[in-house]
Design a protein around this motif. Structure first.
Motif, PDB file in Angstrom:
ATOM      1  N   TYR A  56     -38.312 -35.192   9.580  1.00  0.00           N
ATOM      2  CA  TYR A  56     -36.916 -34.882   9.248  1.00  0.00           C
ATOM      3  C   TYR A  56     -36.228 -34.254  10.446  1.00  0.00           C
ATOM      4  N   ILE A  57     -35.007 -34.678  10.681  1.00  0.00           N
ATOM      5  CA  ILE A  57     -34.167 -34.097  11.722  1.00  0.00           C
ATOM      6  C   ILE A  57     -33.067 -33.318  11.011  1.00  0.00           C
ATOM      7  N   GLY A  58     -32.876 -32.080  11.383  1.00  0.00           N
ATOM      8  CA  GLY A  58     -31.880 -31.249  10.703  1.00  0.00           C
ATOM      9  C   GLY A  58     -32.382 -29.823  10.598  1.00  0.00           C
ATOM     10  N   PRO A  59     -31.818 -29.016   9.736  1.00  0.00           N
ATOM     11  CA  PRO A  59     -30.798 -29.380   8.742  1.00  0.00           C
ATOM     12  C   PRO A  59     -29.385 -29.424   9.330  1.00  0.00           C
ATOM     13  N   TYR A  60     -28.527 -30.184   8.627  1.00  0.00           N
ATOM     14  CA  TYR A  60     -27.107 -30.271   8.956  1.00  0.00           C
ATOM     15  C   TYR A  60     -26.301 -29.725   7.778  1.00  0.00           C
ATOM     16  N   TYR A  63     -21.075 -35.857   7.657  1.00  0.00           N
ATOM     17  CA  TYR A  63     -21.423 -36.204   9.032  1.00  0.00           C
ATOM     18  C   TYR A  63     -22.740 -36.970   9.079  1.00  0.00           C
ATOM     19  N   VAL A  64     -23.749 -36.487   8.346  1.00  0.00           N
ATOM     20  CA  VAL A  64     -25.072 -37.114   8.400  1.00  0.00           C
ATOM     21  C   VAL A  64     -25.013 -38.542   7.860  1.00  0.00           C
ATOM     22  N   GLY A 104     -25.099 -27.936   0.251  1.00  0.00           N
ATOM     23  CA  GLY A 104     -26.497 -27.839   0.639  1.00  0.00           C
ATOM     24  C   GLY A 104     -26.702 -28.434   2.024  1.00  0.00           C
ATOM     25  N   TYR A 105     -27.909 -28.403   2.481  1.00  0.00           N
ATOM     26  CA  TYR A 105     -28.232 -28.951   3.796  1.00  0.00           C
ATOM     27  C   TYR A 105     -28.633 -30.418   3.672  1.00  0.00           C
ATOM     28  N   SER A 106     -28.351 -31.179   4.715  1.00  0.00           N
ATOM     29  CA  SER A 106     -28.687 -32.594   4.749  1.00  0.00           C
ATOM     30  C   SER A 106     -29.590 -32.868   5.938  1.00  0.00           C
ATOM     31  N   TYR A 107     -30.363 -33.961   5.813  1.00  0.00           N
ATOM     32  CA  TYR A 107     -31.347 -34.287   6.849  1.00  0.00           C
ATOM     33  C   TYR A 107     -31.302 -35.772   7.185  1.00  0.00           C
ATOM     34  N   ILE A 108     -31.771 -36.077   8.392  1.00  0.00           N
ATOM     35  CA  ILE A 108     -32.033 -37.462   8.784  1.00  0.00           C
ATOM     36  C   ILE A 108     -33.529 -37.691   8.599  1.00  0.00           C
ATOM     37  N   LYS A 109     -33.857 -38.622   7.731  1.00  0.00           N
ATOM     38  CA  LYS A 109     -35.262 -38.877   7.393  1.00  0.00           C
ATOM     39  C   LYS A 109     -35.790 -40.071   8.192  1.00  0.00           C
ATOM     40  N   SER A 114     -33.052 -42.945   7.389  1.00  0.00           N
ATOM     41  CA  SER A 114     -32.149 -42.841   6.242  1.00  0.00           C
ATOM     42  C   SER A 114     -31.605 -41.422   6.133  1.00  0.00           C
ATOM     43  N   TYR A 115     -30.670 -41.242   5.216  1.00  0.00           N
ATOM     44  CA  TYR A 115     -30.061 -39.934   4.950  1.00  0.00           C
ATOM     45  C   TYR A 115     -30.753 -39.303   3.749  1.00  0.00           C
TER      46      TYR A 115
END
Length: 597
Positions: free
Chosen positions: A118-122, A127-128, A91-96, A106-107
């Motif tokens: 939110y920064i992303g998606p990654y 990595y995140v 799935g996608y991950s984000y920087i919150k 946070s992750y």
């Protein structure tokens, strides 16, 4: 069905005409016929698949490369149950970033907070997680659950403050402006990467120094040092390529695990792990995995590094090159930094497999090393070791100890009393014990205890013991590797021996330590049993000297009272009430131990 010796794809079906396996071949006739030869040479997964094959079809292609492309397409279309099927479940991950005054980073796996940015998606969660962890440590941001400004000065700072990993807003010594500057710098670091952020921070440090703001310049200098330190830690080795994937495979014979390390700019940016059923030759399994893995991945690296040679590496290179649109190289390093990378990847694969077995990495790693050293087909998860013991040709016994997944399994230890002959004959004793053990295996109704076939048998002794046992195993038609454990003149473990010669383990520290401990354990167990038998015999002989007490009565007395001392201290009524005793026997025993009375 007559098959041609031409390249193509074969399709196996069950009795419901469902496709259960798809494979490619350079020569269809040769490849398919391998499945229907001796089933003893196939892993369980392949034997099970072959037993379900009711029909098969094939498609001829112009080349093996075309067969590979067609195979990938058909597997993706039909998803046969016995092929390696990998799900692209990343799935996608984000920087919150929280939206309050005292923001926190946070992750996150989901965008589940409407009041946060939110920064992303990654695509890479690995990595995140690591990037957020780096940023938090470099810029000394809090990771606790305290809320600011409510919790300021309401408690002492935690350990992170004392080890300089948190600026501790809870102390009240950090202004909101300074805190948000840290947050902004951390976000720039996460968005721009360490290299870009280093350049920017260096400019800011120089500017602060020129403006005589030495306190600010010192803070930025410390952050630059933290970033460089983190980069050095992340650069596992000085990788000479821009991007690279490393793949390692470990199997216990039934299950296997693939570990993938993905590198960019000399840094590990992602890692994945897949558990699969072991089916067929390991090298072929790795080739199949590579085609499945990159079929569900859009990004193909410039270099693919493997832990072993695969039979169709040129085909795979060509297929990966087509998919990438640029040249792809496959390598199997033998020395240097690249070899260390592969070893690191393999160690992590071993750790994953060990976790599924309830073992530590070290315990499972030594079994893998032992497998390679002895040339075994699978990791010896279940090892049985045997040692004979006697006293001048009397009380001839054998002890068996079991190591499962690198650990002692004391509940599976067994004791054998030699029954086939009198006197001392170490070779005949070992052959008798193994014969009795395998007979128990053949008659067992469950796959535990004697009902479980060992992956490896180790004998305390040299070639003589091994050669005495091999015909017995052959007679039972059971495939179990057998080796001896040889001691030196000081009775310390020296080497492992096969039927043909010795295998040095002196330079294999982990294997040497493991075999030494195992050999000491089986020797201790066998000696202990021999002493136990000797003591019982001594006790029996002393009791049978008493009138009216024979062997059976002596056995019953020992079983009831446990020791000779307890028998001597028993009163007359206790002796009379003991099993297999009568009045005359009780009179004799009591009188024997109480003659003075």
């Amino acid at each position: 069905m007559a098959l041609p010796k031409l390249p193509g794809v074969y399709i196996m079906k069950d009795n419901n005409h469902n496709i259960i396996y798809i494979g490619k071949a350079k020569a269809l006739k040769n490849r398919v016929s391998q499945y229907f030869g001796s089933q003893n040479n196939h892993p369980q997964k392949v034997r099970q698949m072959v037993s379900n094959v009711d029909d098969f079809d094939y498609i001829i292609t112009d080349s093996e490369f075309e067969a590979l492309i067609l195979e990938c397409s058909l597997i993706k279309q039909h998803t046969p149950k016995y092929n390696i099927l990998l799900k692209d479940d990343k799935g996608y991950s984000y920087i919150k970033v929280t939206n309050d005054n005292w923001r926190k980073i946070s992750y996150s796996l989901q965008q589940d907070d409407k009041n946060a940015a939110y920064i992303g998606p990654y695509k890479s969660s690995y990595y995140v997680k690591n990037a957020v962890d780096e940023a938090v440590k470099i810029f000394q941001l809090p990771t606790c659950n305290r809320k600011f400004p409510q919790d300021i000065k309401k408690g002492r700072p935690c350990l992170n403050y004392h080890i300089k990993q948190c600026c501790a807003p809870c102390t009240g010594k950090v202004s909101l402006k300074d805190y948000n500057e840290r947050i902004d710098s951390a976000l720039e670091f996460l968005k721009g990467g360490s290299s870009a952020d280093l350049a920017k921070m260096t400019e800011e440090m120089n500017a602060a120094a020129e403006n005589l703001d030495f306190e600010k310049a010192a803070k930025i200098r410390d952050r630059i040092a933290s970033v460089k330190k983190m980069n050095d830690r992340q650069k596992v080795v000085d990788i000479k390529v821009d991007e690279q994937d490393v793949i390692a495979y470990i199997t216990d014979g039934d299950k296997g695990t693939f570990e993938i390390f993905r590198f960019k700019d000399g840094r590990l940016f992602d890692r994945e792990n897949f558990m699969v059923d072991n089916g067929g030759e390991e090298a072929e399994l790795i080739s199949e995995f590579i085609t499945r893995y990159y079929s569900i991945r859009d990004d193909v690296p410039k270099q693919l590094t493997l832990d072993r040679e695969v039979p169709d590496s040129e085909l795979l290179e060509k297929w990966l090159t087509e998919k990438r649109g640029a040249r792809v190289y496959i390598s199997v390093p033998k020395i240097g930094d690249q070899k260390r990378l592969v070893d690191m990847c393999k160690k992590n694969a071993t750790e994953r497999l060990a976790q599924t077995k309830g073992s530590t990495t070290g315990e499972y790693a030594v079994l893998e090393e032992l497998k390679d050293l002895l040339g075994l087909a699978k990791i010896p998860e279940y090892i049985e070791a045997y040692d004979n013991s006697n006293l001048g040709g009397t009380e001839n016994v054998c002890g068996m100890v079991v190591y499962e997944n690198g650990k002692k399994n004391r509940s599976a230890y067994k004791k054998f009393k030699i029954k086939g002959f009198e006197g001392q004959d170490d070779y005949a004793s070992m052959a008798e014990v193994i014969d009795r053990r395998l007979t128990e295996y053949e008659n067992a109704k469950e796959d535990t205890g004697f009902g479980r076939k060992p992956d490896l048998i180790l004998l305390d002794g040299g070639k003589g013991q091994v050669n005495a046992v091999l015909p017995v195993i052959k007679q039972h038609n059971i495939d179990i590797p057998v080796f001896g454990m040889v001691k030196d003149s000081s009775h310390r473990t020296r080497d492992i021996v096969s039927a043909t010669g010795e295998i040095s383990i002196s330079r294999k520290r982990k294997v040497f330590t493991f075999i030494s401990k195992l050999q000491d354990e089986v020797h201790r167990f066998a000696i202990g049993y021999q002493r136990q038998r000797r003591n019982i015999t001594t006790f029996k002989s002393s009791l049978t000297d008493i009138p009216n007490v024979g062997t059976e009565r002596a056995k019953a007395l020992l079983k009831h009272f446990r020791t000779i001392k307890n028998i001597s201290n028993a009163d007359y009524q206790e002796l009379l009430n003991a099993p297999k005793m009568n009045k005359s026997a009780a009179d004799s025993v009591f009188g024997y131990f109480h003659s003075e009375e």
